[in-house]
Design an enzyme around this catalytic site. Structure first.
Site, PDB file in Angstrom:
ATOM      1  N   LYS A  53     -26.747   9.746  13.454  1.00  0.00           N
ATOM      2  CA  LYS A  53     -27.164   9.098  12.202  1.00  0.00           C
ATOM      3  C   LYS A  53     -26.079   8.136  11.728  1.00  0.00           C
ATOM      4  CE  LYS A  53     -30.277  12.857  10.988  1.00  0.00           C
ATOM      5  NZ  LYS A  53     -30.608  14.061  10.221  1.00  0.00           N
ATOM      6  N   GLN A  97     -27.743  17.748   6.046  1.00  0.00           N
ATOM      7  CA  GLN A  97     -28.312  18.163   7.329  1.00  0.00           C
ATOM      8  C   GLN A  97     -28.764  19.628   7.256  1.00  0.00           C
ATOM      9  OE1 GLN A  97     -28.909  16.121   9.854  1.00  0.00           O
ATOM     10  NE2 GLN A  97     -29.750  17.704  11.177  1.00  0.00           N
ATOM     11  N   ASP A 120     -34.380  11.548   2.920  1.00  0.00           N
ATOM     12  CA  ASP A 120     -35.131  12.484   3.772  1.00  0.00           C
ATOM     13  C   ASP A 120     -36.535  12.732   3.211  1.00  0.00           C
ATOM     14  OD1 ASP A 120     -34.077  13.523   6.148  1.00  0.00           O
ATOM     15  OD2 ASP A 120     -32.633  14.782   5.071  1.00  0.00           O
TER      16      ASP A 120
HETATM   17  N1  GUN Z   1     -32.713  19.015  10.533  1.00  0.00           N
HETATM   18  C1  GUN Z   1     -33.688  18.769  11.440  1.00  0.00           C
HETATM   19  N2  GUN Z   1     -34.381  17.662  11.118  1.00  0.00           N
HETATM   20  C2  GUN Z   1     -33.841  17.191   9.980  1.00  0.00           C
HETATM   21  C3  GUN Z   1     -34.121  16.062   9.142  1.00  0.00           C
HETATM   22  O1  GUN Z   1     -35.027  15.262   9.390  1.00  0.00           O
HETATM   23  N3  GUN Z   1     -33.323  15.922   8.052  1.00  0.00           N
HETATM   24  C4  GUN Z   1     -32.332  16.792   7.759  1.00  0.00           C
HETATM   25  N4  GUN Z   1     -31.623  16.571   6.652  1.00  0.00           N
HETATM   26  N5  GUN Z   1     -32.052  17.852   8.493  1.00  0.00           N
HETATM   27  C5  GUN Z   1     -32.796  18.041   9.605  1.00  0.00           C
END
Ligand code: GUN
Length: 289
Positions: A53, A97, A120
């Protein structure tokens, strides 16, 4: 019949090219889009996602902040940092996350993020907006899936869509988006009685359960569009250690009309849509100031 492959890397590159242009235009007006990412603990998969990311931001000319906390960090510490990031006008997107360590109340953490920075789309306000058909931020993985379907002009109006998995991150928001696009939507899960009965009716099948190769060719309608959201590391066999999806690609590609591979399918699109949401947040903030 062998299915056409829906290449997420190629589509990602195309979308990221457009994002880089938008980011440059914003920079010329004095705003550098910025994403703050918070990681708690050392889960290796989460660490890789966070690294990707952050790298994704750099590649399109966006700034990122990465805060890593030890697994035993106190929830208050993370909440205090979120409060700080909420108040910082130079930060446009905030992402925590998941999964968080067990001693965290994940819901409370997600609710602490300012909804206008919740790239998100997990804050209750944003979940509600999506459900009402007026989304502020669409969760990145389902958003990426919709982009992929759009890029291939997959017919959705009146189509039978079946989603396997009911998570807050993928299954539930995916069902809302496909419903809004005019599909008749079925959501299957661990208690579904006859999974294959449902999947065999699907014109569009989305697998998002996290179980390696559980959807096999015999569970797929000939010519269907198959979207594989799973990213699993194979534990045994000749391909031990390699990634695979929730779909058994080898048998599925002989039946499906269009299919996403793993890796190189939905995965790259998820990060691309996170960058899209962050840029959008920065553009909105610039518009307001
Ligand atoms: N863990 C797995 N997929 C995601 C996501 O799309 N966003 C976040 N913040 N954590 C995750």
């Amino acid at each position: 019949m062998t299915a056409r492959i829906l290449d997420g890397n190629a589509l990602s590159a195309q979308v990221r090219g457009q994002l880089a242009e938008r980011a440059a235009a914003l920079k010329a007006r004095g705003v550098t889009p910025c994403l703050a990412v918070i990681l708690v603990g050392e889960d290796p998969a989460s660490a890789v996602y966070v690294r990707n990311k952050v790298a994704g931001c750099e590649k399109v000319g966006m700034r990122s902040i990465k805060d890593v906390y030890p697994i035993n960090a106190a929830q208050e510490t993370v909440l205090a940092r979120i409060t700080e990031l909420n108040a910082d006008p130079a930060v446009h997107g905030i992402l925590v996350q998941l999964p968080l360590p067990k001693h965290f109340d994940a819901e409370a953490v997600l609710e602490a993020i300012a909804p206008e920075k919740d790239v998100d789309g997990f804050h209750a306000d944003n979940v509600g907006a999506l459900m009402q058909g007026t989304p502020r931020f669409i969760p990145c993985t389902p958003y990426g899936v919709m982009k992929m379907l759009e890029s291939e002009k997959v017919a959705l109006k009146g189509a039978e869509a079946v989603i396997v998995g009911r998570s807050n991150i993928v299954g539930k928001p995916m069902s809302m988006l496909l419903l809004q696009a005019g599909c008749t939507v079925t959501v299957c899960h661990s208690q579904t009685r006859d999974l294959a009965f449902h999947t065999r009716r699907a014109d569009v099948l989305v697998a998002a359960v996290g179980r390696p190769k559980m959807i096999t060719g015999d569970m797929i309608k000939p010519g269907a569009t198959v979207i594989d959201v799973g990213i699993n590391r194979q534990q045994s066999g000749p391909d031990a250690g390699k990634l695979c999806g929730d779909v058994d690609f080898e048998t599925a590609k002989e039946v499906a009309g269009l299919i996403t591979p793993v890796p190189g399918g939905v995965g790259p699109m998820t990060i691309t849509m996170l960058l899209t949401n962050t840029l959008e947040a920065a553009e909105r903030a610039r518009g307001k100031s």
